[in-house]
Structure formats: C-alpha cells, structure tokens
Design a protein around this motif. Structure first.
Motif, PDB file in Angstrom:
ATOM      1  N   UNK A  61       0.858  -1.187   0.000  1.00  0.00           N
ATOM      2  CA  UNK A  61       0.000   0.000   0.000  1.00  0.00           C
ATOM      3  C   UNK A  61       0.890   1.232   0.000  1.00  0.00           C
ATOM      4  N   UNK A  62       0.625   2.145  -0.907  1.00  0.00           N
ATOM      5  CA  UNK A  62       1.412   3.374  -1.001  1.00  0.00           C
ATOM      6  C   UNK A  62       0.535   4.580  -0.722  1.00  0.00           C
ATOM      7  N   UNK A  98      -7.756  15.729  -0.159  1.00  0.00           N
ATOM      8  CA  UNK A  98      -7.698  14.456  -0.848  1.00  0.00           C
ATOM      9  C   UNK A  98      -6.372  13.803  -0.522  1.00  0.00           C
ATOM     10  N   UNK A  99      -6.422  12.634   0.077  1.00  0.00           N
ATOM     11  CA  UNK A  99      -5.224  11.863   0.400  1.00  0.00           C
ATOM     12  C   UNK A  99      -5.171  10.653  -0.517  1.00  0.00           C
ATOM     13  N   UNK A 100      -4.045  10.500  -1.187  1.00  0.00           N
ATOM     14  CA  UNK A 100      -3.924   9.429  -2.159  1.00  0.00           C
ATOM     15  C   UNK A 100      -3.501   8.108  -1.544  1.00  0.00           C
ATOM     16  N   UNK A 101      -4.036   7.035  -2.103  1.00  0.00           N
ATOM     17  CA  UNK A 101      -3.676   5.687  -1.662  1.00  0.00           C
ATOM     18  C   UNK A 101      -3.747   4.765  -2.866  1.00  0.00           C
ATOM     19  N   UNK A 102      -2.689   4.005  -3.081  1.00  0.00           N
ATOM     20  CA  UNK A 102      -2.683   2.977  -4.110  1.00  0.00           C
ATOM     21  C   UNK A 102      -2.281   1.645  -3.498  1.00  0.00           C
ATOM     22  N   UNK A 117      -3.971   4.256   5.156  1.00  0.00           N
ATOM     23  CA  UNK A 117      -4.701   3.439   4.205  1.00  0.00           C
ATOM     24  C   UNK A 117      -4.249   1.995   4.405  1.00  0.00           C
ATOM     25  N   UNK A 118      -5.153   1.050   4.211  1.00  0.00           N
ATOM     26  CA  UNK A 118      -4.793  -0.353   4.419  1.00  0.00           C
ATOM     27  C   UNK A 118      -5.573  -1.224   3.459  1.00  0.00           C
ATOM     28  N   UNK A 119      -5.005  -2.374   3.155  1.00  0.00           N
ATOM     29  CA  UNK A 119      -5.708  -3.325   2.304  1.00  0.00           C
ATOM     30  C   UNK A 119      -5.594  -4.718   2.881  1.00  0.00           C
ATOM     31  N   UNK A 120      -6.633  -5.508   2.615  1.00  0.00           N
ATOM     32  CA  UNK A 120      -6.653  -6.894   3.042  1.00  0.00           C
ATOM     33  C   UNK A 120      -7.185  -7.706   1.874  1.00  0.00           C
ATOM     34  N   UNK A 121      -6.514  -8.813   1.586  1.00  0.00           N
ATOM     35  CA  UNK A 121      -6.921  -9.610   0.433  1.00  0.00           C
ATOM     36  C   UNK A 121      -7.928 -10.683   0.812  1.00  0.00           C
ATOM     37  N   UNK A 122      -8.488 -10.574   1.996  1.00  0.00           N
ATOM     38  CA  UNK A 122      -9.504 -11.534   2.397  1.00  0.00           C
ATOM     39  C   UNK A 122      -8.976 -12.571   3.348  1.00  0.00           C
ATOM     40  N   UNK A 123      -7.668 -12.616   3.484  1.00  0.00           N
ATOM     41  CA  UNK A 123      -7.081 -13.511   4.480  1.00  0.00           C
ATOM     42  C   UNK A 123      -6.948 -12.807   5.800  1.00  0.00           C
ATOM     43  N   UNK A 124      -5.993 -13.212   6.596  1.00  0.00           N
ATOM     44  CA  UNK A 124      -5.852 -12.636   7.920  1.00  0.00           C
ATOM     45  C   UNK A 124      -4.996 -11.379   7.930  1.00  0.00           C
ATOM     46  N   UNK A 138       2.310   3.892   4.849  1.00  0.00           N
ATOM     47  CA  UNK A 138       3.215   4.558   5.790  1.00  0.00           C
ATOM     48  C   UNK A 138       2.531   5.654   6.596  1.00  0.00           C
ATOM     49  N   UNK A 139       1.338   6.037   6.180  1.00  0.00           N
ATOM     50  CA  UNK A 139       0.606   7.064   6.922  1.00  0.00           C
ATOM     51  C   UNK A 139       0.808   8.450   6.331  1.00  0.00           C
ATOM     52  N   UNK A 140      -0.200   9.282   6.505  1.00  0.00           N
ATOM     53  CA  UNK A 140      -0.128  10.691   6.111  1.00  0.00           C
ATOM     54  C   UNK A 140      -0.526  11.531   7.309  1.00  0.00           C
ATOM     55  N   UNK A 141       0.369  12.427   7.692  1.00  0.00           N
ATOM     56  CA  UNK A 141       0.065  13.328   8.812  1.00  0.00           C
ATOM     57  C   UNK A 141      -0.599  14.574   8.268  1.00  0.00           C
ATOM     58  N   UNK A 142      -1.810  14.814   8.703  1.00  0.00           N
ATOM     59  CA  UNK A 142      -2.558  15.999   8.299  1.00  0.00           C
ATOM     60  C   UNK A 142      -2.558  16.993   9.438  1.00  0.00           C
TER      61      UNK A 142
END
Lengths: 112, 115
Positions: free
Chosen positions: A4-5, A20-24, A91-98, A104-108
C-alpha cells in the motif's frame, strides 16, 4: 507481494480547505480497503472501509473514499476540513485472508 | 464496543532484558495481531494468530516471539531487547469473517523505550 502506497507523508491545510489523500494498493485480486485515523494521543480507529458494492464509500465525520479498480486507488476525501481533523491517516488493504497491509501514513495538520 | 486492552502504556527497559507485552480482547475474535508503528514506516506486522496456539510470522518477526494460550490473550515477547526495538507496539484483533470485512480493532498502544 501486497503493498500500500500513500502519496503524501505530510499535508498542511487551512480550515475549510478540501482534502484528498492518495492511496494505491498493489494486489490485483479481490481486496478489502480501509482508511484508519489516529488522532493525537488516541488509538487507531476505523474511518471507513470498502468491502463490496458501491465504490464510493462514506465514513464518519464527513469523510468519503472512492475505490477505482482500474487505477488500484482508494483516495480519501473531505470537502471542508476542520481543525479537529488534524491526525494521522492510514490506508490499508486486506486480500480476504488474515493479513492487513498498512501504508506509511499521512500526517494531516489543519491550521485554525 | 470492541475493546482491546494492552497492559502497559509506557515501558522503559534495558538492553538485553526480556520484555513481555500483554494484550486482551473482549469480543471473542479469532484473529489477533501485533504491529509496531514507527514514523514514516506506518504499521508493520510482527506476528499474528488466527487461533489459540496458532501463530504466523508477519513482515518483521526477527527478535520477537508470541504466545496465544487463550483466545482472548495474545502476548508479544522480546527475548533480548535491543535499542532498535524502541517503538510503539499496537495490538489488534479482528473477527475474520466475511461480513466484518476484516475490520481490525486496535488497542491504545504500548510505548517501549530500550536504553
């Protein structure tokens, strides 16, 4: 490997500005996507999540995020920020597993 | 509300000491996690557990071990603390069901300083 970027490490805005905070994310299969927020001195908490269905997700405190599969993106938006939105956003992602992978986080910082 | 409780908020330990960080969750969640949070690096997964006595290495398991003897409790162990393990440690849990969408619930964190 899944990753995750987050585009910005630090963002400084004045009150009432739009955010707007970007996440890919990198995983090409089915994913669950999340935005977590950590206010100063508090624990991480869920802001919103995309699981399935409508790609425009609305969360707490007026935040929303749009899942764009073709761009592997899940950007967080808020039309008008407040001083109380000063926090770190993950931002975080999970592919359906555990396993859930975090950016890395964005400080606003919102200037009153 | 889900509650994830970490036993210590702030600890200071000496290099070489054995350190135990304890975590308890009250929602009967199957999955529990230990992350460390460092500025600019976000949250990095150390270990996770999907059942009692089961554990899996995360991305940065070196120098750590875990124990899950009961479903509600997940312990992180630093066998011999080193200064590069100074960090904020976050415990988390999730139900792991499709309906929950793998939402993770976090504890308040434990600030560990190794001197």
């Amino acid at each position: 490997a899944q990753s995750v970027s987050q585009h910005n490490h630090h963002v400084i805005l004045s009150e009432a500005a739009s955010l707007e905070l970007g996440c890919n994310y990198s995983y090409g299969g089915t994913v669950n996507l999340f935005w977590y927020v950590q206010y100063p001195g508090q624990h991480l908490q869920l802001l919103l999540k995309y699981f399935s269905g409508d790609p425009l997700v609305k969360g707490i405190k007026g935040f929303e995020a749009e899942f764009i599969k073709s761009k592997f993106s899940f950007n967080l938006r808020k039309p008008s920020v407040q001083w109380s939105d000063t926090a770190e956003y993950f931002c975080a992602s999970s592919s359906g597993g555990f396993k859930t992978i975090f950016g890395a986080g964005t400080r606003l910082f919102v200037k009153a | 509300d889900v509650k994830v409780t970490q036993s210590s908020r702030y600890l200071v330990k000496r290099t070489g000491e054995k350190v135990f960080l304890e975590c308890v969750q009250d929602m009967d969640h199957e999955n529990m996690f230990w992350y460390r949070q460092d500025p600019g690096l976000g949250l990095r997964l150390i270990y996770f557990s999907y059942d009692v006595k089961m554990k899996e290495k995360g991305d940065i398991p070196e120098g750590y071990s875990v124990s899950r003897e009961k479903k509600e409790r997940f312990s992180l162990i630093l066998e011999s603390a080193s200064t590069n393990q100074t960090s904020m440690y976050l415990c988390a849990s999730s139900s792991g069901t499709e309906s929950s969408g793998n939402t993770i619930y976090f504890g308040e964190g434990s600030w560990l300083t190794v001197v």
